[in-house]
Scaffold this active site. Structure first.
Site, PDB file in Angstrom:
ATOM      1  N   GLU A  59       0.815  -1.133  -7.344  1.00 15.90           N
ATOM      2  CA  GLU A  59      -0.154  -2.206  -7.098  1.00 15.90           C
ATOM      3  C   GLU A  59      -1.541  -1.613  -7.242  1.00 15.90           C
ATOM      4  O   GLU A  59      -1.694  -0.393  -7.393  1.00 15.90           O
ATOM      5  CB  GLU A  59       0.047  -2.816  -5.697  1.00 15.90           C
ATOM      6  CG  GLU A  59       1.263  -3.733  -5.626  1.00 15.90           C
ATOM      7  CD  GLU A  59       1.478  -4.376  -4.267  1.00 15.90           C
ATOM      8  OE1 GLU A  59       0.732  -4.063  -3.320  1.00 15.90           O
ATOM      9  OE2 GLU A  59       2.407  -5.185  -4.153  1.00 15.90           O
TER      10      GLU A  59
ATOM     11  N   ARG B  18      -8.472  -2.583   2.684  1.00 12.25           N
ATOM     12  CA  ARG B  18      -7.098  -2.078   2.820  1.00 12.25           C
ATOM     13  C   ARG B  18      -6.456  -1.840   1.458  1.00 12.25           C
ATOM     14  O   ARG B  18      -6.517  -2.688   0.565  1.00 12.25           O
ATOM     15  CB  ARG B  18      -6.268  -3.109   3.600  1.00 12.25           C
ATOM     16  CG  ARG B  18      -4.819  -2.748   3.789  1.00 12.25           C
ATOM     17  CD  ARG B  18      -4.130  -3.812   4.609  1.00 12.25           C
ATOM     18  NE  ARG B  18      -4.165  -5.084   3.933  1.00 12.25           N
ATOM     19  CZ  ARG B  18      -3.202  -5.537   3.121  1.00 12.25           C
ATOM     20  NH1 ARG B  18      -2.112  -4.816   2.911  1.00 12.25           N
ATOM     21  NH2 ARG B  18      -3.318  -6.702   2.547  1.00 12.25           N
TER      22      ARG B  18
END
Ligand code: SIN
Length: 523
Positions: free
Chosen positions: A113, A370
């Site tokens: 990702e 994050r």
């Protein structure tokens, strides 16, 4: 007022709360309280996966470096070290409890990702990773006779005496009760519902942050709200998450004219960090005067796509979108709050006997932004740590438990005070305002408009009844105010916080802003 006693009170039943309960179970009676059914949490909806350095090509040190880089200079390094080093053990344990992560042959399958330099994202049933974690943790919790669950119990406030937490006031079955515990863990999740567009479930109203703030706990980094670049944007559809893993597998973003655009914004294109991709999408939406862009998977093998993203495929079908043949309309949506109740590495807050874990907490792991798929891992690692620390907590002297409850004795009504239309009017205006004025791109003017509206609405909700809907709205106003004040205070752009009037990092770039009821101080 009715009183109940338990050894440990866990508020919230997502990954962090359940993992904490498992540590507490051998040490006494544990009550896991949720305002809805136990499975209704952000964990249940988490798609993409859980990041962990367990593949042959990976190292915990590299996972740590990627996490620090994404956090844009504001992570607490020792917390990141704990996360990446304890992560593999927590995952191995989860597998031994029955977690079925997807595999290639016999080996665990790791995907990529944004902002990860290695393939390290584990996933389950394609795109239902959170649901698998929830299933396994709930099953594990059921094996302990000492753990009891209270669904549909809404936490109104914490019971705090002389700087120590003694439990919480709950609205349950139309009554307010005092629930006393030796230690309390808040694991109530995030606050995405503050925004008109969000990937979060309806329960994510920031309750834990608001009640901790009212009780006098220190909160930190509230300006850092992560917006996920791709949520479904279709007539009548919820802002359903379209996992970043889709871009990880090669999906392309196109504007409404069908032009790919991410290469114009960043060398990593579709896999640039979420703040960059979200701002690029907003910029294309403005340029093309459109409310959305498209996510394109049509060039990928259809069978692979259907198998890899079964839940997304089914959901999009309900809105007449075939993800293997159609361009999927998407827009960014509020997804995760990096800030929250400040904790140490054991989940301890600034109030004795009160612990926090998961999205409601600010352990410092995420800094200003994050890294994708680090949140489930944080829930496991720091949920377990908070459970261990709470099990060792020496409570206040028992005598100080008895006189509590006076706050609510006279007025403990759970009957709503406001009409549904009045309450819903404020709620939807608040969510629209937060999206437009305290969203992906902020400035002094937009933030000051937001603050003015919040200051007007807040007194209205001071008299909220102990009904869930009214308390949720009160909590949403409190957390919105904290985010707005923090966004005003940070005159610079760091991580997920972007100020168009201060696009550079600015002098405060290395600082954390702390918030406490009595002082509303900046630390
Ligand atoms: C996603 O699947 O894109 C969400 C994963 C995350 O937010 O960590």
């Amino acid at each position: 007022m009715e009183q109940e006693f338990t050894d440990f009170l866990v508020i919230g039943s997502g990954v962090a709360g359940l993992r904490a309960a498992i540590e507490l179970a051998p040490h006494g009676k544990v009550l896991v309280v949720t305002k809805d059914v136990p499975t209704e949490s952000s964990t249940e909806y988490a798609q993409g996966g859980i990041a962990v350095a367990m593949s042959d090509e990976d190292e915990v040190g590299i996972h740590g470096e990627d996490t620090l880089k994404a956090g844009d200079g504001l992570c607490r390094e020792e917390a990141v070290k704990v996360l990446v080093e304890e992560g593999p053990e927590r995952i191995t344990e989860l597998i031994s409890w029955g977690a079925e992560f997807d595999r290639e042959g016999t080996k665990l399958a790791f995907t990529r990702e944004a902002a990860h330099s290695k393939n390290r994202i584990l996933h389950a049933h394609g795109d239902s990773t959170g649901r698998e974690l929830e299933r396994v943790l709930l099953n594990k919790v059921r094996t302990f006779g000492s753990v009891k669950k209270y669904p549909f119990a809404f936490t109104i406030d914490l019971i705090v005496r002389d700087g120590g937490c003694l439990g919480a006031y709950m609205a349950k079955n139309g009554k307010v009760i005092s629930l006393f515990a030796k230690a309390t863990i808040l694991a109530t999740g995030g606050a995405g519902q503050l925004y008109e567009r969000t990937t979060n479930p309806a329960v994510a109203t920031g309750d834990g942050m608001a009640i901790a703030f009212r009780a006098g706990a220190v909160l930190e980094d509230m300006e850092f709200v992560q917006f996920h670049p791709t949520s479904l944007y279709a007539e009548g559809a919820p802002h359903f998450l379209l996992s970043e893993a889709m871009r990880g597998e090669g999906a392309i973003l196109r504007n409404i004219h069908g032009e790919p655009f991410m290469k114009n914004y960043h060398a990593s294109a579709e896999l640039a960090s979420r703040d960059i991709v979200s701002r690029a999408i907003i910029s294309e939406m403005v340029k093309t005067k459109s409310s959305h862009v498209y996510l394109d998977l049509t060039h990928l093998d259809g069978d692979f796509v259907r198998k890899r993203f079964p839940r997304i495929n089914l959901t999009c079908k309900m809105y007449h979108i075939d993800i293997t043949e159609d361009l999927i309309p998407v827009s960014p949506a509020a997804h995760y709050i990096m800030g929250g109740i400040r904790t140490d590495l054991e989940g301890a807050t600034s109030i004795r006997g009160l612990f926090a874990a998961g999205e409601v907490a600010c352990t410092g792991v995420h800094g200003a932004n994050r890294l994708a798929s680090n949140s489930l891992l944080e829930g496991l690692v720091f949920g377990a740590r908070a459970g261990i620390a709470a099990s060792r907590h020496t409570p206040e002297a028992h005598s100080s438990l008895s006189p509590a409850g006076e706050v609510f004795r006279e007025s403990a009504s759970t009957a709503p005070r406001f009409s549904t239309s009045y309450r819903e009017g404020i709620r939807s205006s608040l969510r629209k305002m937060m999206w437009e004025k305290v969203g992906i791109i902020r400035c002094a003017e937009s933030l000051s408009i937001a603050r003015d509206s919040l200051v007007q609405w807040e007194p209205e909700m001071e008299g909220a009844a102990f009904a869930r809907e009214e308390q949720e709205l009160k909590n949403m106003l409190t957390v919105s105010r904290l985010i707005t004040e923090a966004a005003i205070a940070r005159r610079g752009s760091v991580g997920a916080h972007f100020r168009s009037d201060y696009p550079e990092r600015g002098g405060d770039g290395k600082r954390h802003f702390l918030w406490e009821k009595d002082t509303m101080s900046v630390g």
